[in-house]
Design a protein around this motif. Structure first.
Motif, mmCIF file in Angstrom:
data_model
loop_
_atom_site.group_PDB
_atom_site.id
_atom_site.type_symbol
_atom_site.label_atom_id
_atom_site.label_comp_id
_atom_site.label_asym_id
_atom_site.label_seq_id
_atom_site.Cartn_x
_atom_site.Cartn_y
_atom_site.Cartn_z
ATOM 1 N N GLU A 53 0.852 -1.199 0.000
ATOM 2 C CA GLU A 53 0.000 0.000 0.000
ATOM 3 C C GLU A 53 0.880 1.239 0.000
ATOM 4 O O GLU A 53 1.835 1.335 0.767
ATOM 5 C CB GLU A 53 -0.870 0.008 1.272
ATOM 6 C CG GLU A 53 -1.587 -1.304 1.553
ATOM 7 C CD GLU A 53 -2.755 -1.563 0.614
ATOM 8 O OE1 GLU A 53 -3.327 -0.581 0.117
ATOM 9 O OE2 GLU A 53 -3.082 -2.743 0.367
ATOM 10 N N HIS A 182 -11.306 6.429 2.165
ATOM 11 C CA HIS A 182 -10.193 5.546 1.811
ATOM 12 C C HIS A 182 -8.954 6.106 2.496
ATOM 13 O O HIS A 182 -8.421 7.131 2.075
ATOM 14 C CB HIS A 182 -10.018 5.502 0.294
ATOM 15 C CG HIS A 182 -8.944 4.555 -0.144
ATOM 16 N ND1 HIS A 182 -8.435 4.545 -1.420
ATOM 17 C CD2 HIS A 182 -8.280 3.578 0.516
ATOM 18 C CE1 HIS A 182 -7.504 3.608 -1.513
ATOM 19 N NE2 HIS A 182 -7.392 3.013 -0.357
ATOM 20 N N HIS A 184 -5.068 5.537 4.473
ATOM 21 C CA HIS A 184 -3.864 4.758 4.734
ATOM 22 C C HIS A 184 -3.149 5.363 5.941
ATOM 23 O O HIS A 184 -3.342 6.539 6.264
ATOM 24 C CB HIS A 184 -2.925 4.761 3.517
ATOM 25 C CG HIS A 184 -3.416 3.886 2.389
ATOM 26 N ND1 HIS A 184 -2.640 3.559 1.308
ATOM 27 C CD2 HIS A 184 -4.611 3.264 2.180
ATOM 28 C CE1 HIS A 184 -3.327 2.773 0.478
ATOM 29 N NE2 HIS A 184 -4.529 2.594 0.987
ATOM 30 N N HIS A 195 -3.199 0.030 4.577
ATOM 31 C CA HIS A 195 -4.581 0.458 4.324
ATOM 32 C C HIS A 195 -5.362 0.341 5.636
ATOM 33 O O HIS A 195 -5.397 -0.730 6.242
ATOM 34 C CB HIS A 195 -5.168 -0.438 3.234
ATOM 35 C CG HIS A 195 -6.595 -0.212 2.928
ATOM 36 N ND1 HIS A 195 -7.031 0.471 1.806
ATOM 37 C CD2 HIS A 195 -7.713 -0.602 3.586
ATOM 38 C CE1 HIS A 195 -8.357 0.481 1.793
ATOM 39 N NE2 HIS A 195 -8.801 -0.155 2.858
#
Ligand SMILES: [Zn+2]
Length: 244
Positions: A53, A182, A184, A195
């Motif tokens: 990620e 979304h 991270h 993530h």
């Protein structure tokens, strides 16, 4: 609490490839990391062959891999997907915990003026608990995302300080981008991240910027040009990938 959340002219979210392409298994790196970094200083994405990620933080690009390694991404490395912005927050708010993921999202939903714009967000803070996952490197021929995420690596740390970055996007962009949140995470020691699946925030500072412009660059690698993308159950696969 200070600031406003009105999108400013000339400010845009820049996305490289789109989520349905990942759903279809198009993990081949297509964009040099240097071009991704030139488009913004905050962002998320994934590594070549779905190998980890991405965290773009203050212009520095890191990849958090499934084996727990966190390393800087070289300019020449090719990336299959990234979403970035040049982050100039217009809104700041101190957060006092305990604040879990659902409560955090509810709080942000209550702050933003509309669910139909894009927002970049950043939280610098201390967390009692942080659970992340990292996709693991896929082998050719690539399986779709719904299969690939079954191999993902998940880990939890307690008492961590670091930065959570990412986006909130409009629901209608599901498939092109990710609907809703979304996020991270990268810890301040640059040793743990991925993530975001779940967390418990102790205290921190939230920064936000709103965008009314979204740009999308398409890959030009052979695997993309020849892919058949007309038969993807994207919504189910993305939800599985983001929430599982
Ligand atoms: Zn992600």
């Amino acid at each position: 609490m200070t600031g406003h959340l009105r999108p400013r002219p000339g400010k845009a979210i820049h996305q490289f490839s789109f989520v349905d392409a990942l759903v279809a298994g198009l993990y081949e790196g297509a964009f040099p990391a240097s071009e991704v970094r030139a488009a913004g200083d905050l962002g998320v994405g994934c590594g070549d062959a779905l190998d980890g990620e991405l965290v773009l933080l203050d212009g520095e690009l890191f990849v958090c891999r499934g084996d727990g390694e966190v390393r800087a991404v070289g300019d020449d490395e090719l990336l299959p997907f990234a979403e970035v912005a040049r982050f100039e927050p217009t809104f700041t708010r101190e957060l006092r915990g305990p604040l879990g993921e659902a409560a955090f999202e509810e709080l942000v939903d209550g702050l933003v003026p509309s669910a139909n714009l894009f927002y970049a967000l950043r939280v610098d803070g201390e967390f009692d608990r942080m659970t992340v996952r990292e996709a693991v490197r896929q082998q050719q021929p690539y399986l779709g995302l719904a299969e690939a995420v079954k191999q993902q690596h998940e880990s939890t740390v307690e008492r961590t300080r670091g930065t959570m970055i990412g986006f909130k996007g409009p629901d209608v962009f599901q498939g092109l981008s990710v609907a809703d949140f979304h996020l991270h995470y990268l810890d301040s020691g640059r040793a743990f991240g991925g993530h975001v699946m779940d967390f418990e925030l102790v205290e921190g500072v939230l920064q936000l910027e709103a965008y009314a412009t979204f740009t999308l660059r398409l890959p030009q690698v052979e695997s993309f040009l020849e892919a058949e993308l007309d038969d993807i159950d994207a919504d189910a696969a993305i939800r599985q990938a983001e929430d599982s």
